[in-house]
Design a protein around this motif. Structure first.
Motif, short mmCIF file in Angstrom:
data_model
loop_
_atom_site.label_atom_id
_atom_site.label_comp_id
_atom_site.label_asym_id
_atom_site.label_seq_id
_atom_site.Cartn_x
_atom_site.Cartn_y
_atom_site.Cartn_z
N VAL A 1 10.91 33.47 -7.52
CA VAL A 1 11.58 32.98 -6.30
C VAL A 1 11.78 34.11 -5.29
O VAL A 1 11.32 34.04 -4.15
N ARG A 2 12.46 35.18 -5.73
CA ARG A 2 12.84 36.20 -4.74
C ARG A 2 11.64 36.96 -4.16
O ARG A 2 11.61 37.28 -2.99
N GLN A 3 10.63 37.23 -5.02
CA GLN A 3 9.46 37.94 -4.48
C GLN A 3 8.70 37.04 -3.51
O GLN A 3 8.06 37.53 -2.57
N THR A 4 8.78 35.73 -3.71
CA THR A 4 8.13 34.81 -2.77
C THR A 4 8.81 34.88 -1.41
O THR A 4 8.15 34.94 -0.37
N GLN A 5 10.15 34.92 -1.42
CA GLN A 5 10.87 35.04 -0.14
C GLN A 5 10.48 36.34 0.57
O GLN A 5 10.26 36.36 1.78
N LYS A 6 10.34 37.42 -0.21
CA LYS A 6 9.98 38.70 0.40
C LYS A 6 8.56 38.64 0.98
O LYS A 6 8.29 39.20 2.04
N ILE A 7 7.66 37.96 0.28
CA ILE A 7 6.28 37.84 0.77
C ILE A 7 6.25 36.99 2.06
O ILE A 7 5.52 37.30 3.00
N ILE A 8 7.08 35.95 2.10
CA ILE A 8 7.16 35.13 3.34
C ILE A 8 7.65 36.02 4.49
O ILE A 8 7.11 35.99 5.59
N ASN A 9 8.68 36.83 4.22
CA ASN A 9 9.20 37.73 5.27
C ASN A 9 8.11 38.67 5.76
O ASN A 9 7.98 38.93 6.95
N LEU A 10 7.31 39.18 4.80
CA LEU A 10 6.21 40.10 5.16
C LEU A 10 5.19 39.37 6.05
O LEU A 10 4.71 39.93 7.04
N CYS A 11 4.88 38.14 5.69
CA CYS A 11 3.91 37.36 6.50
C CYS A 11 4.44 37.19 7.91
O CYS A 11 3.70 37.35 8.89
N LYS A 12 5.73 36.88 8.03
CA LYS A 12 6.30 36.65 9.37
C LYS A 12 6.30 37.95 10.18
O LYS A 12 5.91 37.96 11.34
#
Ligand SMILES: NC(=O)c1ccc[n+]([C@@H]2O[C@H](COP(=O)([O-])OP(=O)(O)OC[C@H]3O[C@@H](n4cnc5c(N)ncnc54)[C@H](OP(=O)(O)O)[C@@H]3O)[C@@H](O)[C@H]2O)c1
Length: 281
Positions: free
Chosen positions: A86-97
């Motif tokens: 879950v948390r690494q997915t949120q971080k990856i989304i932030n990186l994409c943005k």
């Protein structure tokens, strides 16, 4: 030579089974790859690696799509589903943005649904929801067993063959629907641009189902190993009380016994890819 019109693709979880094979596949198509990894990896002309200790510290990257493969299928006290899936997915989304990467491709699990009740699937569902709510263009692929020469199931069965016996928990009549790693790589690449796969959640399954007992028989063909059925109670007891030596973890068993299957037609129709039955079947 890398052609300019080809996409540049980032891979998180690039050291794993899918990530390694995807990197090789994309390189063979002359596509530039940026690996995001906690460990150093070999760099080639068309493949470079950004090493990180925290995804939040990765600087902006320039690419057309990010394939998010970070994940775990077993928990320990230092690596649980919430912190990894879950948390690494949120971080990856932030990186994409932050990097203005428009497309994210994520591998979830076959059987994940809004009614999911066990921890691994709940974490995958939470990751899916974060991606859907992110407003990034997404393709979520809910995978059955992805098979190739070095996939986790084959590695497990190979280890058991070396020890002389393959254990089949319970009756072995529950099914899997393996898809070849080559087809998975083709589907991922297709997802980068194909609008049919835009903002879609699709099951990533091969054309045929097979019972676990039959799969094991085929896998062990020509090799010197006994196949032994053990009671489910014993398999769960070992997974709970002796996790380091158990051949199947708690959630391996949950997924096996869950008997999750699907139709491959939607994937074929949306991707335009004719899926092949994995060789072992
Ligand atoms: N293989 C299958 O049959 C299958 C089926 C269904 C779904 N999936 C999903 O597909 C994805 C890829 O599967 P796989 O078989 O390639 O998995 P894998 O071989 O276990 O690789 C997992 C990757 O995640 C990275 N990772 C794990 N914890 C991390 C953390 N806390 N921070 C950063 N990176 C971390 C690992 O990096 P390190 O090398 O640094 O540890 C590795 O690169 C996973 O999400 C998995 O759940 C796979």
């Amino acid at each position: 030579m890398v052609e300019k019109s080809k996409p540049v693709i980032s891979i998180s979880g690039s050291t794993g089974f899918v990530g390694t094979n995807l990197g090789k596949f994309l390189s063979s198509q002359n596509i530039s790859v940026i690996n995001l990894s906690r460990k150093k990896q070999k760099s080639f002309k068309s493949k470079k690696t950004l090493v990180f200790s925290d995804i939040d510290d990765i600087p902006k990257i320039h690419c057309d799509a990010l394939v998010h493969l970070i994940g775990t299928g077993a928990q320990t006290t230092s690596s649980d589903y919430e912190s990894v899936n879950v948390r690494q997915t949120q971080k990856i989304i932030n990186l994409c943005k932050k990097s203005k990467i428009k497309k994210i491709i994520y591998i979830s699990g076959l059987g994940v649904s809004d009614n999911t009740t066990f921890g691994y699937f709940i974490s995958k569902l939470k990751a899916e929801r974060l991606i859907k709510e992110s407003r990034l263009d997404y393709t979520i692929l809910r995978a059955s067993y992805i098979v190739g020469s070095d996939d986790p199931l084959s590695q497990n069965l190979t280890r058991q063959i070396k020890n002389g016996t393959i254990l089949v928990p319970g009756s072995g009549s529950y099914r899997l629907q393996p898809i070849s790693i080559h087809d998975v790589c083709r589907v991922i690449l297709e997802s980068v641009h194909n609008k049919n796969l835009s903002n879609k959640t699709v099951d990533l399954v091969g054309p045929k189902t097979i019972s676990f007992a039959n799969y094991v028989k085929k896998f062990a063909r020509g090799k010197k190993a006994k196949i032994k059925k053990i009671p489910l109670e014993q398999a769960y007891f070992d997974a709970l009380n002796n996790p380091e030596n158990a051949l199947y973890g708690i959630d391996d068993l949950n997924i096996m016994i869950g008997d999750f299957t699907s139709s491959h037609h939607k994937l074929e129709k949306l991707s335009g890819i004719k899926l092949k039955t994995p060789e072992i079947l």
